[in-house]
Motif scaffolding. Structure first.
Motif, PDB file in Angstrom:
ATOM      1  N   GLY A 288      -5.290  19.773  40.356  1.00  0.00           N
ATOM      2  CA  GLY A 288      -5.652  21.113  40.786  1.00  0.00           C
ATOM      3  C   GLY A 288      -6.304  21.944  39.706  1.00  0.00           C
ATOM      4  N   LEU A 289      -6.795  21.294  38.650  1.00  0.00           N
ATOM      5  CA  LEU A 289      -7.512  21.979  37.569  1.00  0.00           C
ATOM      6  C   LEU A 289      -9.007  21.733  37.771  1.00  0.00           C
ATOM      7  CD1 LEU A 289      -5.232  21.015  34.541  1.00  0.00           C
ATOM      8  CD2 LEU A 289      -5.366  23.230  35.657  1.00  0.00           C
ATOM      9  N   ALA A 290      -9.709  22.783  38.166  1.00  0.00           N
ATOM     10  CA  ALA A 290     -11.128  22.616  38.486  1.00  0.00           C
ATOM     11  C   ALA A 290     -11.942  22.090  37.300  1.00  0.00           C
ATOM     12  CB  ALA A 290     -11.692  23.942  38.999  1.00  0.00           C
ATOM     13  N   PRO A 291     -11.777  22.630  36.066  1.00  0.00           N
ATOM     14  CA  PRO A 291     -12.565  22.088  34.940  1.00  0.00           C
ATOM     15  C   PRO A 291     -12.288  20.605  34.690  1.00  0.00           C
ATOM     16  CG  PRO A 291     -11.586  24.212  34.371  1.00  0.00           C
ATOM     17  CD  PRO A 291     -10.961  23.790  35.662  1.00  0.00           C
ATOM     18  N   LEU A 292     -11.018  20.201  34.814  1.00  0.00           N
ATOM     19  CA  LEU A 292     -10.682  18.797  34.580  1.00  0.00           C
ATOM     20  C   LEU A 292     -11.288  17.911  35.663  1.00  0.00           C
ATOM     21  CD1 LEU A 292      -9.152  16.635  32.999  1.00  0.00           C
ATOM     22  CD2 LEU A 292      -7.115  17.197  34.335  1.00  0.00           C
ATOM     23  N   ARG A 293     -11.175  18.327  36.895  1.00  0.00           N
ATOM     24  CA  ARG A 293     -11.732  17.542  38.000  1.00  0.00           C
ATOM     25  C   ARG A 293     -13.249  17.395  37.856  1.00  0.00           C
ATOM     26  NH1 ARG A 293      -9.789  16.459  43.179  1.00  0.00           N
ATOM     27  NH2 ARG A 293     -11.418  15.929  44.699  1.00  0.00           N
ATOM     28  N   LYS A 294     -13.902  18.504  37.514  1.00  0.00           N
ATOM     29  CA  LYS A 294     -15.359  18.471  37.363  1.00  0.00           C
ATOM     30  C   LYS A 294     -15.774  17.576  36.202  1.00  0.00           C
ATOM     31  CE  LYS A 294     -19.323  21.589  36.829  1.00  0.00           C
ATOM     32  NZ  LYS A 294     -19.735  23.014  36.674  1.00  0.00           N
ATOM     33  N   ALA A 295     -15.005  17.653  35.094  1.00  0.00           N
ATOM     34  CA  ALA A 295     -15.335  16.831  33.926  1.00  0.00           C
ATOM     35  C   ALA A 295     -15.171  15.346  34.236  1.00  0.00           C
ATOM     36  CB  ALA A 295     -14.453  17.233  32.749  1.00  0.00           C
ATOM     37  N   GLY A 300     -19.464   9.175  32.977  1.00  0.00           N
ATOM     38  CA  GLY A 300     -20.102   7.939  33.421  1.00  0.00           C
ATOM     39  C   GLY A 300     -19.114   6.827  33.690  1.00  0.00           C
ATOM     40  N   ASP A 301     -17.968   6.860  32.997  1.00  0.00           N
ATOM     41  CA  ASP A 301     -16.965   5.810  33.197  1.00  0.00           C
ATOM     42  C   ASP A 301     -15.862   6.259  34.137  1.00  0.00           C
ATOM     43  OD1 ASP A 301     -15.775   7.699  31.652  1.00  0.00           O
ATOM     44  OD2 ASP A 301     -15.284   6.384  29.970  1.00  0.00           O
ATOM     45  N   ALA A 302     -16.108   7.338  34.905  1.00  0.00           N
ATOM     46  CA  ALA A 302     -15.147   7.845  35.901  1.00  0.00           C
ATOM     47  C   ALA A 302     -13.837   8.296  35.278  1.00  0.00           C
ATOM     48  CB  ALA A 302     -14.884   6.797  36.976  1.00  0.00           C
ATOM     49  N   GLY A 303     -13.864   8.661  34.003  1.00  0.00           N
ATOM     50  CA  GLY A 303     -12.677   9.198  33.360  1.00  0.00           C
ATOM     51  C   GLY A 303     -11.891   8.205  32.542  1.00  0.00           C
ATOM     52  N   VAL A 321      -3.721  10.758  26.305  1.00  0.00           N
ATOM     53  CA  VAL A 321      -4.829  11.228  27.135  1.00  0.00           C
ATOM     54  C   VAL A 321      -5.605  12.280  26.347  1.00  0.00           C
ATOM     55  CG1 VAL A 321      -5.498  12.303  29.306  1.00  0.00           C
ATOM     56  CG2 VAL A 321      -3.485  10.822  29.226  1.00  0.00           C
ATOM     57  N   LEU A 322      -6.878  11.991  26.060  1.00  0.00           N
ATOM     58  CA  LEU A 322      -7.757  12.941  25.383  1.00  0.00           C
ATOM     59  C   LEU A 322      -8.434  13.797  26.449  1.00  0.00           C
ATOM     60  CD1 LEU A 322      -9.121  14.013  22.808  1.00  0.00           C
ATOM     61  CD2 LEU A 322     -10.861  12.229  23.093  1.00  0.00           C
ATOM     62  N   LEU A 323      -8.066  15.041  26.506  1.00  0.00           N
ATOM     63  CA  LEU A 323      -8.567  15.923  27.559  1.00  0.00           C
ATOM     64  C   LEU A 323      -9.998  16.354  27.260  1.00  0.00           C
ATOM     65  CD1 LEU A 323      -5.404  18.174  27.996  1.00  0.00           C
ATOM     66  CD2 LEU A 323      -6.087  16.213  29.375  1.00  0.00           C
ATOM     67  N   PRO A 324     -10.808  16.532  28.285  1.00  0.00           N
ATOM     68  CA  PRO A 324     -12.173  17.032  28.066  1.00  0.00           C
ATOM     69  C   PRO A 324     -12.145  18.500  27.639  1.00  0.00           C
ATOM     70  CG  PRO A 324     -11.702  16.871  30.413  1.00  0.00           C
ATOM     71  CD  PRO A 324     -10.543  16.240  29.705  1.00  0.00           C
ATOM     72  N   LYS A 325     -13.200  18.945  27.046  1.00  0.00           N
ATOM     73  CA  LYS A 325     -13.283  20.336  26.625  1.00  0.00           C
ATOM     74  C   LYS A 325     -13.193  21.252  27.851  1.00  0.00           C
ATOM     75  CE  LYS A 325     -16.036  19.421  22.483  1.00  0.00           C
ATOM     76  NZ  LYS A 325     -17.315  19.658  21.781  1.00  0.00           N
TER      77      LYS A 325
END
Length: 766
Positions: A288-295, A300-303, A321-325
């Motif tokens: 339910g975190l929009a920035p995480l879902r969008k990132a 390219g590797d689907a996360g 788990v290295l979180l995206p910016k």
């Protein structure tokens, strides 16, 4: 089981034997009785006389089973790993019935929806009853009673009474409110009529329209609205029950969990599946975190690049788990429950920590149900030759979540254990004390302010054992700590005089008669001491959190300097608050451990903000289910690199085993006589003591008098200028001379003589 009557026709290569012979579970559809079984499978084909004959009839009898549709069979194939399609032999029992009814998927759907709807209705009823009976206040009152927090109890009782009074007042005001609403409605209607008449009159005068046309238009509008309402009323009434049922269904999905027998088959089978990278990515994506879902969608590797290696770690797995910016680690931490459910785990089976690497969350995910299994016994109970050495050894306390042994270094470390009532606090504290008792160089003094026999086994080991919850027991516990302060000060002076360059060494501590042996002052249920209302003859309270509190000040002095000379304070307390566990005391402990607590605020009090911010979560432990599980932080704890706290499943040492360990400890030690120190101290005589310290002086500064009194009796250590002045008669009180407040020895002695003469006269009269 169920099957269709045409099951035989669909089972082209199956077989059956009334004697229980083996047939293939999934025979190759291209095979025949003349074809050998697939290599590597233990399939013994049925006898030809029992094989399925052309036309679909069973020669040997009927078979019970579940017939899968093509879609269900494909779903089963996907769940079975590659290379394991052949499940091996299956033995069929003879069956009598031929006509069997196929289970109805639609019937289960109806049952599932019905149960969910009823659960929603029950949830509404429970919430309505809760609101009508002030349930939130009742629960808080029961919690305060259970923890003995009188201040919170008074607060919630008063709050409930206020809520009842407000509701009663609203009910009394209801008729007046309804009457006022009727008057407002009538006024609005009258105002509307007047407005229409005025507008029609203006139109008539201006020639824009006839008076009757304006009024008629308004009436036409009213008739249209009435028609719309009448037309919509019947469908609305008909749809209302459906809307209520749908709302109840939604409530049931949010508030309740379906029984296992009603859940869909896929939902029941998914629990406990091994953790895979794809499962982790999907679970994170659906947080339910929009920035995480969008990132994740944009990767390219689907996360997959977010995940480090998934490592086996005890009864679970661990992954970084290295979180995206744009995604904060705290965002993930706050959604721990949802993440656990996305991984088909319970909340307590997923633990998070924040390692030193930036934007990284370390997840430990237990195998489903693994944490509900008991751990092994304590080494204290099954190693009869076990002895302790405080300087070189570590106390076995339990295992971490990975199943690795957790051993704590207790050398020169103050300890605090807290948590809710009946969660295993005393057992955890006692286990460490029993290990210490196996070191014959140590001394224990114990104050059990619960007084139900939890510490009875240390009789003959501890030099002091106080057992009981009354104010008198708190007074004795306070004197035990004040005696410890005096011993600490003696050791500090002796250590300074010895010139030892390295403090108290192991040789010094273990040399009999050296006076530097480890001394442990243990107070269980310390909140009873802090909440004690008793006041001594010196007008100082025993409990409380102010500088005049005798227990509080003794604890603070021990925590400030006791460690350096092997005088250590261990405390166990429940339900931490600022009133029953002051900030200075809880922060003075080197090792801080917390069992289950009620709120995150209490967790911060127990372990400190740093540990909680780094992922420690004793408030997430399940009260009653996680007994003996604690989160520990601080010095002496074997923390992994970058980790601020450790979750420990402590070994439980029951009363009988604890008594056995205590017997072994007594055999290692010189016999001691345990005292309960319940004999009251001699009452203070401030005037006589002040006269004694002034002997040989004409006058003394008040600060010098206070210092001399503190050296004469430790009970004077909390005195200040005001206390000193109030203890003196009016004629002997301090006066100012030469810019300093001083006390005259002559005046004090005269006052003492006068008091003694008066006391003598009173005695003669008697």
């Amino acid at each position: 089981m169920n099957s269709q009557t045409n099951a035989a026709a669909e089972t082209a290569d199956g077989g059956v034997d009334s004697g229980g012979r083996v047939i293939p579970l999934r025979p190759d559809p291209t095979s025949s009785p003349d074809v050998a079984p697939r290599p590597g499978t233990a399939v013994e084909r049925a006898e030809t006389e029992h094989a399925v004959v052309a036309g679909g009839a069973l020669a040997g009898g009927a078979v019970e089973g579940t017939v899968l549709s093509a879609a269900e069979s494909a779903a089963l194939d996907r769940r079975v790993p590659d290379g394991t399609r052949w499940a091996g032999p299956v033995r069929l029992l003879p069956a009598r019935a031929v006509e069997v009814v196929r289970s109805s998927t639609s019937a289960m759907v109806v049952i599932r929806v019905s149960v969910t709807t009823m659960q929603g209705g029950y949830s509404w009823a429970a919430r309505l009853w809760d609101a009508g009976t002030h349930g939130v206040y009742r629960r808080q009152i029961r919690a305060a009673e259970a923890t003995g927090d009188q201040e919170q109890l008074r607060h919630w009782v008063d709050a409930r009474e206020d809520a009842v009074t407000r509701r009663h007042q609203r009910l009394r005001d209801a008729p007046a409110t309804a009457w006022a609403l009727m008057k407002v409605t009538a006024g609005a209607l009258a105002g509307t009529i007047v407005l229409v008449v005025v507008v029609a009159g203006v139109a008539q005068v201006s020639g824009a329209a006839e008076f009757g046309e304006v009024v008629g238009g308004v009436l036409d509008l009213v008739r249209v609205v009435a028609w719309v309402i009448a037309a919509a009323w019947t469908p609305a009434v008909a749809a209302a029950p459906l809307a209520v049922l749908y709302a109840a269904y939604r409530e049931g999905t949010r508030r309740a969990e379906l029984p296992a027998w009603v859940r869909p088959e896929h939902a029941r089978e998914s629990t406990g599946e091994p953790i895979t990278p794809s499962m982790l990515v999907i679970a994170l994506r659906e947080l339910g975190l929009a920035p995480l879902r969008k990132a994740i969608k944009g990767m390219g590797d689907a996360g997959a690049g977010m995940l480090g290696p998934i490592r086996l770690a005890g009864c679970g797995v661990e992954v970084d788990v290295l979180l995206p910016k744009g995604t904060d680690t705290s965002d993930i931490h706050r959604r721990r429950r949802k993440l656990a459910e996305n991984l088909d785990r319970h909340e307590h089976e997923v633990h998070m920590t924040i390692p030193s690497a930036a934007r990284t969350v370390r997840l430990w995910i237990a195998d489903s149900g693994a944490l509900d299994q008991p751990i092994g016994p304590s080494p204290l109970t099954f190693e009869p030759d076990l002895v302790a050495d405080l300087y070189t050894g570590r106390a076995p306390w339990g295992v971490d979540l990975r199943g690795d042994t957790v051993a704590i270094s207790l050398l020169q470390r103050h300890l605090l254990i807290t948590g809710l009532s009946n969660q295993g606090k005393t057992a955890a504290l006692r286990a460490l004390a029993l290990w210490v008792a196996l070191d014959p160089s140590t001394e224990l003094q114990v104050a059990d302010l619960k007084g139900v026999g939890d510490w009875r086994m240390v009789d003959g080991i501890a030099t002091t054992l106080i057992q009981g919850p009354t104010d008198d027991h708190v007074i004795q516990a306070t004197r035990m700590l004040e005696s410890g302060v005096s011993e600490m000060e003696r050791r500090i002076s002796a250590l300074e005089a010895s010139g030892a360059p390295d403090g108290v060494t192991r040789d010094m501590a273990r040399t009999p008669g050296s006076g530097f042996h480890p001394l442990f002052l243990i107070v269980d249920e310390a909140q009873v001491a802090f909440m004690c209302p008793a006041v001594g003859e010196d007008k100082r309270p025993y409990g409380g959190t102010k500088a005049t509190s005798r227990y509080f000040m003794a604890a603070r002095k021990l925590q400030n300097q006791g460690r350096a000379v092997n005088v250590l304070l261990w405390q166990g307390t429940q339900d931490p608050t600022d009133q029953n566990l002051p900030k200075l005391v809880r922060e003075g402990a080197h090792i801080r451990a917390s069992l289950a607590v009620g709120t995150e605020e209490q967790a911060c009090m127990a372990l400190g903000d740093k540990a909680i911010d780094a992922g420690a979560a004793p408030h997430r432990l399940r009260q009653g289910l996680d007994k003996g599980v604690l989160v520990v932080a601080g010095d002496g704890v074997p923390l992994p690199p970058g980790q601020a706290a450790l979750t420990v499943r402590t070994h439980y040492v029951n009363g009988a085993d604890a008594a056995d360990v205590a017997d072994r400890a007594r055999a290692l030690r010189t016999a001691v006589t345990t005292t309960d120190t319940t004999t009251p101290d001699t009452p203070l005589d401030p005037l006589a003591d002040i006269a004694a310290v002034l002997t040989g002086h004409h006058r003394m500064r008040t600060q010098e008098v206070l210092t001399a009194l503190a050296g004469r009796d430790s009970r004077y250590r909390g005195w200040n200028f005001t206390t000193l002045n109030e203890a003196l008669p009016e004629v002997a009180r301090a006066y100012k001379t030469g810019g300093q407040m001083k006390i005259s020895a002559t005046r004090v002695h005269e006052a003492l003589t006068e008091r003694d003469e008066i006391d003598g006269i009173d005695t003669d009269d008697d």
